[in-house]
Scaffold this motif. Sequence first.
Motif, PDB file in Angstrom:
ATOM      1  N   VAL A 239     -25.192 -14.113  43.531  1.00  0.00           N
ATOM      2  CA  VAL A 239     -25.143 -12.415  43.500  1.00  0.00           C
ATOM      3  C   VAL A 239     -24.992 -11.893  44.740  1.00  0.00           C
ATOM      4  CG1 VAL A 239     -26.595 -10.804  42.715  1.00  0.00           C
ATOM      5  CG2 VAL A 239     -26.340 -12.532  41.247  1.00  0.00           C
ATOM      6  N   VAL A 240     -26.030 -12.703  45.590  1.00  0.00           N
ATOM      7  CA  VAL A 240     -26.142 -12.024  46.878  1.00  0.00           C
ATOM      8  C   VAL A 240     -24.743 -12.432  47.668  1.00  0.00           C
ATOM      9  CG1 VAL A 240     -27.214 -12.695  49.238  1.00  0.00           C
ATOM     10  CG2 VAL A 240     -28.510 -12.635  47.378  1.00  0.00           C
ATOM     11  N   GLN A 241     -24.052 -13.466  47.416  1.00  0.00           N
ATOM     12  CA  GLN A 241     -22.708 -13.334  48.205  1.00  0.00           C
ATOM     13  C   GLN A 241     -21.697 -12.469  47.777  1.00  0.00           C
ATOM     14  OE1 GLN A 241     -21.051 -17.540  47.919  1.00  0.00           O
ATOM     15  NE2 GLN A 241     -23.086 -18.232  47.652  1.00  0.00           N
ATOM     16  N   GLN A 242     -21.538 -12.141  46.356  1.00  0.00           N
ATOM     17  CA  GLN A 242     -20.726 -11.256  45.769  1.00  0.00           C
ATOM     18  C   GLN A 242     -20.997  -9.843  46.395  1.00  0.00           C
ATOM     19  OE1 GLN A 242     -21.679 -11.819  41.450  1.00  0.00           O
ATOM     20  NE2 GLN A 242     -20.017 -13.306  41.461  1.00  0.00           N
ATOM     21  N   VAL A 243     -22.352  -9.414  46.771  1.00  0.00           N
ATOM     22  CA  VAL A 243     -22.556  -8.134  47.350  1.00  0.00           C
ATOM     23  C   VAL A 243     -22.760  -8.004  48.766  1.00  0.00           C
ATOM     24  CG1 VAL A 243     -23.991  -7.704  44.980  1.00  0.00           C
ATOM     25  CG2 VAL A 243     -25.291  -8.355  47.050  1.00  0.00           C
TER      26      VAL A 243
ATOM     27  N   GLY B   9     -29.774  -0.853  46.010  1.00  0.00           N
ATOM     28  CA  GLY B   9     -28.555  -0.637  44.957  1.00  0.00           C
ATOM     29  C   GLY B   9     -27.391  -1.407  44.933  1.00  0.00           C
ATOM     30  N   ALA B  10     -26.924  -2.164  46.171  1.00  0.00           N
ATOM     31  CA  ALA B  10     -25.968  -3.177  45.919  1.00  0.00           C
ATOM     32  C   ALA B  10     -26.416  -4.265  44.928  1.00  0.00           C
ATOM     33  CB  ALA B  10     -25.435  -3.532  47.318  1.00  0.00           C
ATOM     34  N   LEU B  11     -27.566  -4.621  45.113  1.00  0.00           N
ATOM     35  CA  LEU B  11     -28.326  -5.678  44.387  1.00  0.00           C
ATOM     36  C   LEU B  11     -28.051  -5.407  42.862  1.00  0.00           C
ATOM     37  CD1 LEU B  11     -30.905  -7.137  46.423  1.00  0.00           C
ATOM     38  CD2 LEU B  11     -28.830  -8.138  46.062  1.00  0.00           C
ATOM     39  N   ILE B  12     -28.509  -4.346  42.540  1.00  0.00           N
ATOM     40  CA  ILE B  12     -28.580  -3.619  41.261  1.00  0.00           C
ATOM     41  C   ILE B  12     -27.114  -3.938  40.753  1.00  0.00           C
ATOM     42  CG2 ILE B  12     -28.701  -1.516  39.672  1.00  0.00           C
ATOM     43  CD1 ILE B  12     -30.838  -0.567  41.439  1.00  0.00           C
ATOM     44  N   VAL B  13     -26.309  -3.372  41.463  1.00  0.00           N
ATOM     45  CA  VAL B  13     -24.638  -3.504  40.844  1.00  0.00           C
ATOM     46  C   VAL B  13     -24.380  -4.838  40.568  1.00  0.00           C
ATOM     47  CG1 VAL B  13     -22.184  -2.963  41.426  1.00  0.00           C
ATOM     48  CG2 VAL B  13     -24.035  -1.240  42.011  1.00  0.00           C
ATOM     49  N   GLY B  14     -24.748  -5.713  41.554  1.00  0.00           N
ATOM     50  CA  GLY B  14     -24.374  -7.116  41.463  1.00  0.00           C
ATOM     51  C   GLY B  14     -25.240  -7.890  40.502  1.00  0.00           C
ATOM     52  N   VAL B  15     -26.499  -7.674  40.101  1.00  0.00           N
ATOM     53  CA  VAL B  15     -27.179  -8.174  38.970  1.00  0.00           C
ATOM     54  C   VAL B  15     -26.624  -7.800  37.824  1.00  0.00           C
ATOM     55  CG1 VAL B  15     -29.427  -8.097  37.957  1.00  0.00           C
ATOM     56  CG2 VAL B  15     -29.236  -8.433  40.359  1.00  0.00           C
ATOM     57  N   PHE B  16     -26.268  -6.365  37.450  1.00  0.00           N
ATOM     58  CA  PHE B  16     -25.760  -5.995  36.158  1.00  0.00           C
ATOM     59  C   PHE B  16     -24.309  -6.450  35.801  1.00  0.00           C
ATOM     60  CE2 PHE B  16     -28.916  -2.551  35.901  1.00  0.00           C
ATOM     61  CZ  PHE B  16     -28.807  -2.423  34.602  1.00  0.00           C
ATOM     62  N   ARG B  17     -23.558  -6.797  36.885  1.00  0.00           N
ATOM     63  CA  ARG B  17     -22.097  -7.529  36.707  1.00  0.00           C
ATOM     64  C   ARG B  17     -22.446  -8.880  36.335  1.00  0.00           C
ATOM     65  NH1 ARG B  17     -18.313  -4.296  41.073  1.00  0.00           N
ATOM     66  NH2 ARG B  17     -18.238  -2.022  40.001  1.00  0.00           N
ATOM     67  N   ASN B  18     -23.314  -9.494  37.133  1.00  0.00           N
ATOM     68  CA  ASN B  18     -23.288 -10.798  37.043  1.00  0.00           C
ATOM     69  C   ASN B  18     -23.971 -11.289  35.715  1.00  0.00           C
ATOM     70  OD1 ASN B  18     -25.588 -13.326  37.448  1.00  0.00           O
ATOM     71  ND2 ASN B  18     -23.684 -13.906  38.329  1.00  0.00           N
TER      72      ASN B  18
ATOM     73  N   ILE C  10     -20.857   0.648  32.282  1.00  0.00           N
ATOM     74  CA  ILE C  10     -22.369   0.651  32.520  1.00  0.00           C
ATOM     75  C   ILE C  10     -22.449   1.084  33.877  1.00  0.00           C
ATOM     76  CG2 ILE C  10     -24.244  -0.781  32.600  1.00  0.00           C
ATOM     77  CD1 ILE C  10     -23.285  -2.149  30.253  1.00  0.00           C
ATOM     78  N   THR C  11     -21.720   0.689  34.777  1.00  0.00           N
ATOM     79  CA  THR C  11     -22.054   0.938  36.159  1.00  0.00           C
ATOM     80  C   THR C  11     -21.646   2.629  36.438  1.00  0.00           C
ATOM     81  OG1 THR C  11     -21.204  -1.183  37.039  1.00  0.00           O
ATOM     82  CG2 THR C  11     -21.283   0.811  38.665  1.00  0.00           C
ATOM     83  N   GLY C  12     -20.729   3.235  35.662  1.00  0.00           N
ATOM     84  CA  GLY C  12     -20.587   4.641  35.918  1.00  0.00           C
ATOM     85  C   GLY C  12     -21.686   5.453  35.305  1.00  0.00           C
ATOM     86  N   VAL C  13     -22.346   4.771  34.241  1.00  0.00           N
ATOM     87  CA  VAL C  13     -23.336   5.405  33.665  1.00  0.00           C
ATOM     88  C   VAL C  13     -24.562   5.369  34.555  1.00  0.00           C
ATOM     89  CG1 VAL C  13     -25.088   5.459  31.735  1.00  0.00           C
ATOM     90  CG2 VAL C  13     -22.799   5.148  31.236  1.00  0.00           C
ATOM     91  N   LEU C  14     -24.775   4.381  35.208  1.00  0.00           N
ATOM     92  CA  LEU C  14     -25.971   4.159  36.067  1.00  0.00           C
ATOM     93  C   LEU C  14     -25.818   5.197  37.294  1.00  0.00           C
ATOM     94  CD1 LEU C  14     -26.471   0.189  36.418  1.00  0.00           C
ATOM     95  CD2 LEU C  14     -27.755   1.924  35.269  1.00  0.00           C
ATOM     96  N   VAL C  15     -24.572   5.372  37.886  1.00  0.00           N
ATOM     97  CA  VAL C  15     -24.405   6.394  38.986  1.00  0.00           C
ATOM     98  C   VAL C  15     -24.698   7.917  38.511  1.00  0.00           C
ATOM     99  CG1 VAL C  15     -22.746   7.563  40.338  1.00  0.00           C
ATOM    100  CG2 VAL C  15     -22.595   5.034  40.019  1.00  0.00           C
ATOM    101  N   ILE C  16     -24.276   8.325  37.274  1.00  0.00           N
ATOM    102  CA  ILE C  16     -24.541   9.421  36.884  1.00  0.00           C
ATOM    103  C   ILE C  16     -26.127   9.788  36.730  1.00  0.00           C
ATOM    104  CG2 ILE C  16     -24.324  11.046  34.571  1.00  0.00           C
ATOM    105  CD1 ILE C  16     -21.562  10.049  34.588  1.00  0.00           C
ATOM    106  N   LEU C  17     -26.751   8.679  36.197  1.00  0.00           N
ATOM    107  CA  LEU C  17     -28.320   8.673  35.921  1.00  0.00           C
ATOM    108  C   LEU C  17     -28.985   8.899  37.405  1.00  0.00           C
ATOM    109  CD1 LEU C  17     -28.908   6.274  32.962  1.00  0.00           C
ATOM    110  CD2 LEU C  17     -28.921   8.669  33.046  1.00  0.00           C
TER     111      LEU C  17
END
Length: 329
Positions: free
Chosen positions: A52-56, A284-293, A308-315
């Motif tokens: 996850v860390v490598q991906q983000v 925030g970057a880790l949130i995106v990485g964790v959700f996708r992983n 889901i990532t789009g919904v998170l941004v709007i929220l």
Amino acid sequence: MTTATAPRAATFDWRRLTTHPTAGPLVALLVACVFFSSQSEQFLSGGNLSLVVQQVMVVGTLALGQTLIILTAGIDLSCGAVMAFGTIVMAKLATEGGLPPLLAVVTGIGVCALFGLANGALVTYVKLPPFIVTLGMLNVAFALTHIYSDEQTITNLPGTLTALGGTFPLGRTDITYGSVLTIGLFLLFAYALSQTAWGKHTYALGNSPDVARLTGIRTTRLQLGVYTLAGVVYGIAALLLVSRTGVGDPKAGQTDNLDAITAVVLGGTSLFGGRGAVLGTLVGALIVGVFRNGLQLMGVGSIYQTLITGVLVILAVTVDQISRRRARR
């Protein structure tokens, strides 16, 4: 005769903690980790968390530069394309241009810094909107990437360019040197923004340029410097991208500008400037990485991960707007 009063016990300021911009994103990250660990036994394994860390690390570094600009109430849509051009410059100069690999890396970072300088000059001196300037620069960098690479992926890179992709053991987990560099950059900028005059001036510029100017801050030079420094950070992200993939790919980074902005917003930085923290961007970057992983481990399709990532941004933006309105009352 007066009586001595007992000293007050030290109390922890929970209100200050809960109103910190990073508090909400950090809670969201912890909740996401708890949820995905309940759905997959593999999620909390050392190897998966390292992945996850490598991906983000690339998008996270890109988002670091984006944070600096957004703190000044600007935005940079060109960051992903500039990073991609930086990777091609490094890779091609090191393999075909005859330059020593280290000099090729410095040149690639310098080219990215020049893009940042150009963005800053157009915003500060020509007074063009950051959105329009960086949208145009996105197309310029995108075109130059494909022209200079001749649409070819550059392979057989020297070890200097891929060294940060190497790993070292930490317990039973392999950690990449690039991940350490990314975390180090975040800590460096966290200190600079919170403990130096430059950092305080950057926040002041984002809150109100006119007030900042009246207090004696050289806002034009400061804003130009912020855009240039962001370009340097994009260049470092380009090096991290090359080290992770092992090639110079002209198609890289096409959506990384949106991912970087997503990380900044999810990290609690206000799109209106003057509020936020770079450590929040890392969260925030880790949130995106964790959700996708996590969603991938659950077998959820990539298109739903994007949804889901789009919904998170709007929220996240909605929460920011609500908090700003409450602060005005």
